[in-house]
Design a protein around this motif. Structure first.
Motif, short mmCIF file in Angstrom:
data_model
loop_
_atom_site.label_atom_id
_atom_site.label_comp_id
_atom_site.label_asym_id
_atom_site.label_seq_id
_atom_site.Cartn_x
_atom_site.Cartn_y
_atom_site.Cartn_z
N GLU A 50 7.23 -2.61 11.47
CA GLU A 50 8.11 -1.57 12.02
C GLU A 50 7.20 -0.63 12.82
O GLU A 50 6.17 -0.21 12.31
CB GLU A 50 8.80 -0.77 10.91
N PHE A 51 7.57 -0.35 14.04
CA PHE A 51 6.70 0.47 14.88
C PHE A 51 7.04 1.96 14.79
O PHE A 51 8.20 2.33 14.75
CB PHE A 51 6.81 0.02 16.34
N LEU A 52 5.98 2.77 14.77
CA LEU A 52 6.11 4.22 14.85
C LEU A 52 5.65 4.63 16.23
O LEU A 52 4.70 4.06 16.77
CB LEU A 52 5.21 4.91 13.82
N ARG A 53 6.28 5.64 16.78
CA ARG A 53 5.81 6.18 18.05
C ARG A 53 5.43 7.63 17.81
O ARG A 53 6.24 8.42 17.36
CB ARG A 53 6.87 6.09 19.14
N ALA A 54 4.17 7.92 18.09
CA ALA A 54 3.66 9.29 17.97
C ALA A 54 2.89 9.59 19.24
O ALA A 54 2.04 8.82 19.67
CB ALA A 54 2.74 9.42 16.76
N GLY A 101 14.38 4.32 10.32
CA GLY A 101 15.25 4.92 9.30
C GLY A 101 14.72 4.80 7.89
O GLY A 101 14.08 3.81 7.53
N ALA A 102 15.01 5.79 7.09
CA ALA A 102 14.53 5.85 5.71
C ALA A 102 15.03 4.67 4.88
O ALA A 102 14.31 4.17 4.02
CB ALA A 102 14.96 7.16 5.07
N SER A 103 16.23 4.20 5.13
CA SER A 103 16.77 3.11 4.32
C SER A 103 15.95 1.83 4.47
O SER A 103 15.86 1.04 3.54
CB SER A 103 18.23 2.85 4.69
N ALA A 104 15.31 1.64 5.61
CA ALA A 104 14.49 0.44 5.82
C ALA A 104 13.13 0.54 5.13
O ALA A 104 12.44 -0.46 4.98
CB ALA A 104 14.28 0.22 7.31
N LEU A 105 12.74 1.75 4.72
CA LEU A 105 11.40 1.95 4.16
C LEU A 105 11.40 2.33 2.68
O LEU A 105 10.38 2.22 2.02
CB LEU A 105 10.67 3.05 4.95
N ARG A 106 12.52 2.76 2.16
CA ARG A 106 12.63 3.20 0.77
C ARG A 106 12.22 2.06 -0.19
O ARG A 106 12.66 0.93 -0.05
CB ARG A 106 14.05 3.65 0.47
N GLY A 107 11.32 2.40 -1.12
CA GLY A 107 10.91 1.44 -2.13
C GLY A 107 9.94 0.37 -1.65
O GLY A 107 9.59 -0.53 -2.40
N GLN A 108 9.49 0.45 -0.42
CA GLN A 108 8.59 -0.55 0.16
C GLN A 108 7.13 -0.08 0.09
O GLN A 108 6.85 1.11 0.03
CB GLN A 108 8.96 -0.79 1.63
N HIS A 109 6.23 -1.05 0.14
CA HIS A 109 4.80 -0.74 0.27
C HIS A 109 4.54 -0.57 1.77
O HIS A 109 4.71 -1.52 2.54
CB HIS A 109 3.93 -1.86 -0.30
N LEU A 149 7.01 10.09 6.20
CA LEU A 149 7.19 8.84 5.47
C LEU A 149 7.35 9.05 3.96
O LEU A 149 8.07 8.30 3.30
CB LEU A 149 6.03 7.89 5.74
N ARG A 150 6.71 10.07 3.42
CA ARG A 150 6.89 10.37 1.99
C ARG A 150 8.34 10.70 1.68
O ARG A 150 8.84 10.39 0.59
CB ARG A 150 5.97 11.51 1.56
N ALA A 151 9.02 11.31 2.62
CA ALA A 151 10.44 11.63 2.45
C ALA A 151 11.30 10.37 2.35
O ALA A 151 12.42 10.43 1.86
CB ALA A 151 10.92 12.51 3.60
N CYS A 152 10.77 9.23 2.79
CA CYS A 152 11.49 7.95 2.72
C CYS A 152 11.38 7.31 1.35
O CYS A 152 11.96 6.24 1.12
CB CYS A 152 10.95 6.99 3.79
N GLU A 153 10.60 7.90 0.45
CA GLU A 153 10.41 7.42 -0.92
C GLU A 153 9.90 5.97 -0.99
O GLU A 153 10.52 5.10 -1.59
CB GLU A 153 11.72 7.56 -1.71
N PRO A 154 8.73 5.71 -0.37
CA PRO A 154 8.16 4.36 -0.44
C PRO A 154 7.57 4.07 -1.82
O PRO A 154 7.27 4.99 -2.58
CB PRO A 154 7.06 4.40 0.62
N ALA A 155 7.38 2.79 -2.13
CA ALA A 155 6.70 2.39 -3.36
C ALA A 155 5.24 2.83 -3.30
O ALA A 155 4.66 3.25 -4.29
CB ALA A 155 6.81 0.89 -3.58
N SER A 156 4.63 2.69 -2.12
CA SER A 156 3.27 3.16 -1.89
C SER A 156 3.12 3.45 -0.40
O SER A 156 3.88 2.93 0.42
CB SER A 156 2.22 2.14 -2.35
N LEU A 157 2.14 4.26 -0.09
CA LEU A 157 1.90 4.67 1.29
C LEU A 157 0.40 4.82 1.50
O LEU A 157 -0.25 5.64 0.85
CB LEU A 157 2.61 6.00 1.59
N GLN A 158 -0.17 3.99 2.38
CA GLN A 158 -1.60 3.98 2.66
C GLN A 158 -1.84 4.03 4.16
O GLN A 158 -0.92 3.77 4.94
CB GLN A 158 -2.25 2.72 2.10
N ILE A 159 -3.10 4.30 4.53
CA ILE A 159 -3.50 4.34 5.93
C ILE A 159 -4.65 3.38 6.16
O ILE A 159 -5.60 3.34 5.39
CB ILE A 159 -3.98 5.75 6.35
N CYS A 160 -4.56 2.65 7.28
CA CYS A 160 -5.65 1.82 7.76
C CYS A 160 -5.95 2.25 9.19
O CYS A 160 -5.04 2.30 10.02
CB CYS A 160 -5.26 0.34 7.73
#
Length: 178
Positions: A63-67, A85-93, A114-125
């Motif tokens: 999923e692409f982000l544009r910043a 959308g948050a629904s596509a990311l909720r509960g995902q790594h 992204l934290r507001a989307c309630e993911p299972a985990s959130l990391q940066i590479c």
């Protein structure tokens, strides 16, 4: 341009190493049914992301982000952010893929959204880290190469006013000549 900082070969080796680290880390956490969600930050990370994705050995969804904050200059301005959308990311790594972490302001705002989307985990590479300009504390789970000092870099997807993205290496440019 002043000089090449990282050659095409050095970048390829680093991308291979990052892919192995990411695959090892996520192998017990993801599956075909629940793949790792990669979030490349456009436009700068598109080349890095394409090379990395092809070397991962775990199931992924992209999923692409544009910043955008630089517009046509070399000084960061107000951030424009477009997140799926948050629904596509909720509960995902989720794994954010960045070309470079500079001040950390952009990725800090992305993390908050992204934290507001309630993911299972959130990391940066990030392929590149430029700690000399950091103003926001950022923890990178996966980091490639370090840019020493306060250099403006181009190539391998990174640009100056939409130029130089196509270069197969990372180089330093003297912004005074632009």
């Amino acid at each position: 341009m002043n000089k090449v900082l990282y050659s095409e070969e050095e970048i390829a080796l680093q991308v291979q190493q990052l892919a192995a680290q990411i695959s090892d880390y996520y192998a017990p956490r993801v599956s075909i049914a629940e793949p790792l969600v990669l979030l490349p930050v456009l436009k700068g990370a598109f080349i890095f992301s394409a090379d990395l994705v092809r070397q991962l050995t775990v199931p992924v969804r992209v999923e692409f982000l544009r910043a955008s904050s630089y517009r046509s200059g070399t000084v960061s301005g107000a951030l424009e952010l477009d997140i799926p959308g948050a629904s596509a990311l909720r509960g995902q790594h989720l794994l954010i893929l960045e070309d470079i972490i500079d001040t950390g302001k952009t990725v800090s705002q992305i993390l908050m959204a992204l934290r507001a989307c309630e993911p299972a985990s959130l990391q940066i590479c990030a392929l590149l880290d430029k700690p000399a300009r950091r103003v926001s504390a950022i923890e990178l789970a996966f980091c490639g190469l370090t840019i020493a000092g306060d250099r403006f870099v181009i190539g391998y997807g990174m640009d100056l006013a939409e130029r130089y993205r196509e270069l197969p290496y990372v180089g330093e440019i003297d912004t005074c000549t632009f």
